[in-house]
Write a protein that holds these residues in place. Structure first.
Motif, PDB file in Angstrom:
ATOM      1  N   ALA A  53       0.768  -1.145   0.129  1.00 43.96           N
ATOM      2  CA  ALA A  53      -0.038   0.015  -0.127  1.00 43.96           C
ATOM      3  C   ALA A  53       0.786   1.157  -0.101  1.00 43.96           C
ATOM      4  O   ALA A  53       2.073   1.215   0.461  1.00 43.96           O
ATOM      5  CB  ALA A  53      -0.744   0.070   1.304  1.00 43.96           C
ATOM      6  N   ARG A  54       0.082   2.431  -0.163  1.00 39.47           N
ATOM      7  CA  ARG A  54       1.057   3.670  -0.319  1.00 39.47           C
ATOM      8  C   ARG A  54       0.045   4.673   0.242  1.00 39.47           C
ATOM      9  O   ARG A  54      -1.135   4.663  -0.158  1.00 39.47           O
ATOM     10  CB  ARG A  54       1.352   4.155  -1.696  1.00 39.47           C
ATOM     11  CG  ARG A  54       2.164   5.310  -1.830  1.00 39.47           C
ATOM     12  CD  ARG A  54       1.914   6.103  -3.168  1.00 39.47           C
ATOM     13  NE  ARG A  54       0.500   6.399  -3.370  1.00 39.47           N
ATOM     14  CZ  ARG A  54      -0.100   7.062  -4.590  1.00 39.47           C
ATOM     15  NH1 ARG A  54       0.705   6.626  -5.808  1.00 39.47           N
ATOM     16  NH2 ARG A  54      -1.019   7.226  -4.694  1.00 39.47           N
ATOM     17  N   ASP A  89      -4.405  10.282   1.156  1.00 41.62           N
ATOM     18  CA  ASP A  89      -4.925   9.478   0.168  1.00 41.62           C
ATOM     19  C   ASP A  89      -4.189   8.157   0.066  1.00 41.62           C
ATOM     20  O   ASP A  89      -2.964   8.026  -0.241  1.00 41.62           O
ATOM     21  CB  ASP A  89      -4.212  10.328  -1.509  1.00 41.62           C
ATOM     22  CG  ASP A  89      -4.565   9.544  -2.711  1.00 41.62           C
ATOM     23  OD1 ASP A  89      -5.505   8.908  -2.703  1.00 41.62           O
ATOM     24  OD2 ASP A  89      -3.591   9.705  -3.523  1.00 41.62           O
ATOM     25  N   PRO A  90      -4.974   7.203   0.693  1.00 40.17           N
ATOM     26  CA  PRO A  90      -4.325   5.850   0.791  1.00 40.17           C
ATOM     27  C   PRO A  90      -4.772   4.804  -0.259  1.00 40.17           C
ATOM     28  O   PRO A  90      -6.077   5.055  -0.820  1.00 40.17           O
ATOM     29  CB  PRO A  90      -5.097   5.370   2.098  1.00 40.17           C
ATOM     30  CG  PRO A  90      -6.267   6.053   2.160  1.00 40.17           C
ATOM     31  CD  PRO A  90      -6.196   7.269   1.279  1.00 40.17           C
ATOM     32  N   LYS A  91      -4.149   4.324  -1.052  1.00 36.58           N
ATOM     33  CA  LYS A  91      -4.081   3.159  -2.076  1.00 36.58           C
ATOM     34  C   LYS A  91      -3.433   1.907  -1.899  1.00 36.58           C
ATOM     35  O   LYS A  91      -2.292   1.834  -1.330  1.00 36.58           O
ATOM     36  CB  LYS A  91      -3.627   4.027  -3.647  1.00 36.58           C
ATOM     37  CG  LYS A  91      -4.663   5.181  -3.800  1.00 36.58           C
ATOM     38  CD  LYS A  91      -4.186   5.401  -5.264  1.00 36.58           C
ATOM     39  CE  LYS A  91      -5.089   6.480  -5.939  1.00 36.58           C
ATOM     40  NZ  LYS A  91      -5.470   7.641  -5.224  1.00 36.58           N
ATOM     41  N   PHE A  92      -4.193   0.922  -1.975  1.00 34.88           N
ATOM     42  CA  PHE A  92      -3.666  -0.417  -2.146  1.00 34.88           C
ATOM     43  C   PHE A  92      -2.935  -0.776  -3.658  1.00 34.88           C
ATOM     44  O   PHE A  92      -3.277  -0.144  -4.379  1.00 34.88           O
ATOM     45  CB  PHE A  92      -4.688  -1.548  -1.828  1.00 34.88           C
ATOM     46  CG  PHE A  92      -5.195  -1.646  -0.566  1.00 34.88           C
ATOM     47  CD1 PHE A  92      -4.314  -2.140   0.594  1.00 34.88           C
ATOM     48  CD2 PHE A  92      -6.414  -1.291  -0.142  1.00 34.88           C
ATOM     49  CE1 PHE A  92      -4.766  -2.122   1.692  1.00 34.88           C
ATOM     50  CE2 PHE A  92      -6.906  -1.323   1.139  1.00 34.88           C
ATOM     51  CZ  PHE A  92      -5.936  -1.689   2.225  1.00 34.88           C
ATOM     52  N   LYS A  93      -1.870  -0.788  -3.547  1.00 39.24           N
ATOM     53  CA  LYS A  93      -0.865  -1.225  -4.677  1.00 39.24           C
ATOM     54  C   LYS A  93      -1.008  -2.605  -4.849  1.00 39.24           C
ATOM     55  O   LYS A  93      -0.946  -3.202  -6.298  1.00 39.24           O
ATOM     56  CB  LYS A  93       0.421  -0.808  -4.628  1.00 39.24           C
ATOM     57  CG  LYS A  93       0.611   0.667  -4.181  1.00 39.24           C
ATOM     58  CD  LYS A  93       0.285   1.516  -4.861  1.00 39.24           C
ATOM     59  CE  LYS A  93       1.103   1.744  -6.371  1.00 39.24           C
ATOM     60  NZ  LYS A  93       0.660   2.678  -7.192  1.00 39.24           N
ATOM     61  N   ALA A 103      -6.692  -5.032  -5.458  1.00 43.75           N
ATOM     62  CA  ALA A 103      -6.292  -3.578  -5.175  1.00 43.75           C
ATOM     63  C   ALA A 103      -7.094  -2.638  -5.794  1.00 43.75           C
ATOM     64  O   ALA A 103      -7.376  -1.812  -5.170  1.00 43.75           O
ATOM     65  CB  ALA A 103      -4.653  -3.423  -5.480  1.00 43.75           C
ATOM     66  N   ASP A 104      -7.293  -2.715  -6.929  1.00 47.73           N
ATOM     67  CA  ASP A 104      -8.200  -1.697  -7.789  1.00 47.73           C
ATOM     68  C   ASP A 104      -9.662  -1.442  -7.009  1.00 47.73           C
ATOM     69  O   ASP A 104     -10.497  -0.322  -7.457  1.00 47.73           O
ATOM     70  CB  ASP A 104      -8.337  -1.939  -9.109  1.00 47.73           C
ATOM     71  CG  ASP A 104      -9.227  -3.269  -9.425  1.00 47.73           C
ATOM     72  OD1 ASP A 104      -9.135  -3.892  -8.615  1.00 47.73           O
ATOM     73  OD2 ASP A 104      -9.697  -3.426 -10.471  1.00 47.73           O
ATOM     74  N   GLU A 105     -10.172  -2.291  -6.262  1.00 47.52           N
ATOM     75  CA  GLU A 105     -11.591  -2.380  -5.704  1.00 47.52           C
ATOM     76  C   GLU A 105     -11.468  -2.144  -4.128  1.00 47.52           C
ATOM     77  O   GLU A 105     -12.645  -1.764  -3.484  1.00 47.52           O
ATOM     78  CB  GLU A 105     -12.607  -3.292  -6.037  1.00 47.52           C
ATOM     79  CG  GLU A 105     -12.005  -4.718  -5.374  1.00 47.52           C
ATOM     80  CD  GLU A 105     -12.864  -5.877  -5.932  1.00 47.52           C
ATOM     81  OE1 GLU A 105     -13.404  -6.403  -5.170  1.00 47.52           O
ATOM     82  OE2 GLU A 105     -12.610  -6.181  -7.059  1.00 47.52           O
ATOM     83  N   ARG A 129     -10.691  -0.512  -0.366  1.00 51.32           N
ATOM     84  CA  ARG A 129     -10.626   0.519   0.319  1.00 51.32           C
ATOM     85  C   ARG A 129      -9.899   0.463   1.581  1.00 51.32           C
ATOM     86  O   ARG A 129      -9.990  -0.577   2.246  1.00 51.32           O
ATOM     87  CB  ARG A 129     -11.958   1.324   0.258  1.00 51.32           C
ATOM     88  CG  ARG A 129     -13.007   1.518  -0.726  1.00 51.32           C
ATOM     89  CD  ARG A 129     -14.114   2.179  -0.474  1.00 51.32           C
ATOM     90  NE  ARG A 129     -15.194   2.186  -1.417  1.00 51.32           N
ATOM     91  CZ  ARG A 129     -16.067   1.284  -1.548  1.00 51.32           C
ATOM     92  NH1 ARG A 129     -16.312   0.268  -0.677  1.00 51.32           N
ATOM     93  NH2 ARG A 129     -16.944   1.605  -2.363  1.00 51.32           N
ATOM     94  N   LYS A 189     -10.896  10.963   3.643  1.00 53.83           N
ATOM     95  CA  LYS A 189      -9.873  11.472   2.865  1.00 53.83           C
ATOM     96  C   LYS A 189      -9.439  12.742   3.546  1.00 53.83           C
ATOM     97  O   LYS A 189      -8.439  13.540   3.380  1.00 53.83           O
ATOM     98  CB  LYS A 189     -10.470  11.768   1.596  1.00 53.83           C
ATOM     99  CG  LYS A 189     -10.189  10.501   0.712  1.00 53.83           C
ATOM    100  CD  LYS A 189     -10.400  10.502  -0.786  1.00 53.83           C
ATOM    101  CE  LYS A 189     -10.103   9.301  -1.625  1.00 53.83           C
ATOM    102  NZ  LYS A 189      -8.626   9.186  -1.983  1.00 53.83           N
TER     103      LYS A 189
END
Length: 195
Positions: free
Chosen positions: A21-22, A48-52, A68-70, A72, A78
């Motif tokens: 994650a980033r 802004d958290p995102k799973f890579k 990762a694209d779905e 949360r 946010k």
């Protein structure tokens, strides 16, 4: 990370290693004293958290897939901000009067990472919500010549009487979900003594 799951066999919490994650963001804070006794402060934050990478075992195929694209981040809004004002009145001789008001806000927040596991995730998500509170305090009230002091505060919480959703639980496998809410608008008086 924890992943709540439920089904006909009951409910459980599973520990998952999502993979990668980033998380990045920014936060600003400021304080101003425009006149004697008045303090204004505020802050704003963006996350802004995102799973890579998010490894998930597909129950239909028993294969590990990357979702990762779905996915949360749970319990991470946010946006959040806070503004407050405090005024220290000139001394009255018999006590010190302080007035405070505060408003805080956070944006929408999810409690579970995957809709495919928690089918009511969207329904029980906590919407963007704010809280307004205020307090008026009279302190340093001398109690005779005893050396004891008294402080009296009148306060109000959730003054806008918002329906603040605190937490949601998804029993999707059993066909229902639920949520718990914060207290409605409330008022009170605090009295403190010091010796």
């Amino acid at each position: 990370m924890n992943q709540f799951a439920s089904g006909t066999g009951g409910a459980t919490s599973i520990i998952l290693n999502a993979g990668k994650a980033r998380i990045q963001g920014v936060e600003f804070e400021a304080t101003a004293v425009p006149v004697d006794g008045l303090t204004l402060s505020g802050s704003v934050g963006y996350t802004d958290p995102k799973f890579k990478e998010f490894a998930f075992r597909d129950p239909a195929t028993n294969m590990i897939i990357d979702v990762a694209d779905e996915a949360r981040f749970s319990n991470v809004p946010k946006w959040n901000y806070n503004v407050s004002a405090q005024y220290q009145f000139p001394s009255f001789g018999f006590g010190e009067l302080l007035a405070q008001a505060n408003y805080s806000y956070r944006s929408k927040m999810y409690f579970f990472p995957l809709d495919r596991v928690n089918i009511f995730n969207e329904d029980i998500a906590s919407p963007g919500q704010g809280t307004l509170s205020a307090r008026l305090t009279l302190s340093e009230i001398a109690l005779g010549g005893t050396g004891a002091m008294m402080e009296i505060s009148a306060w109000g919480e959730n003054l806008a009487d918002n329906d603040k959703l605190l937490y949601g639980i998804d029993f999707g496998g059993l066909g229902f979900g639920g949520a718990s809410f914060a207290e409605p608008r409330s008022f009170g008086i605090d009295v403190k003594f010091s010796y």
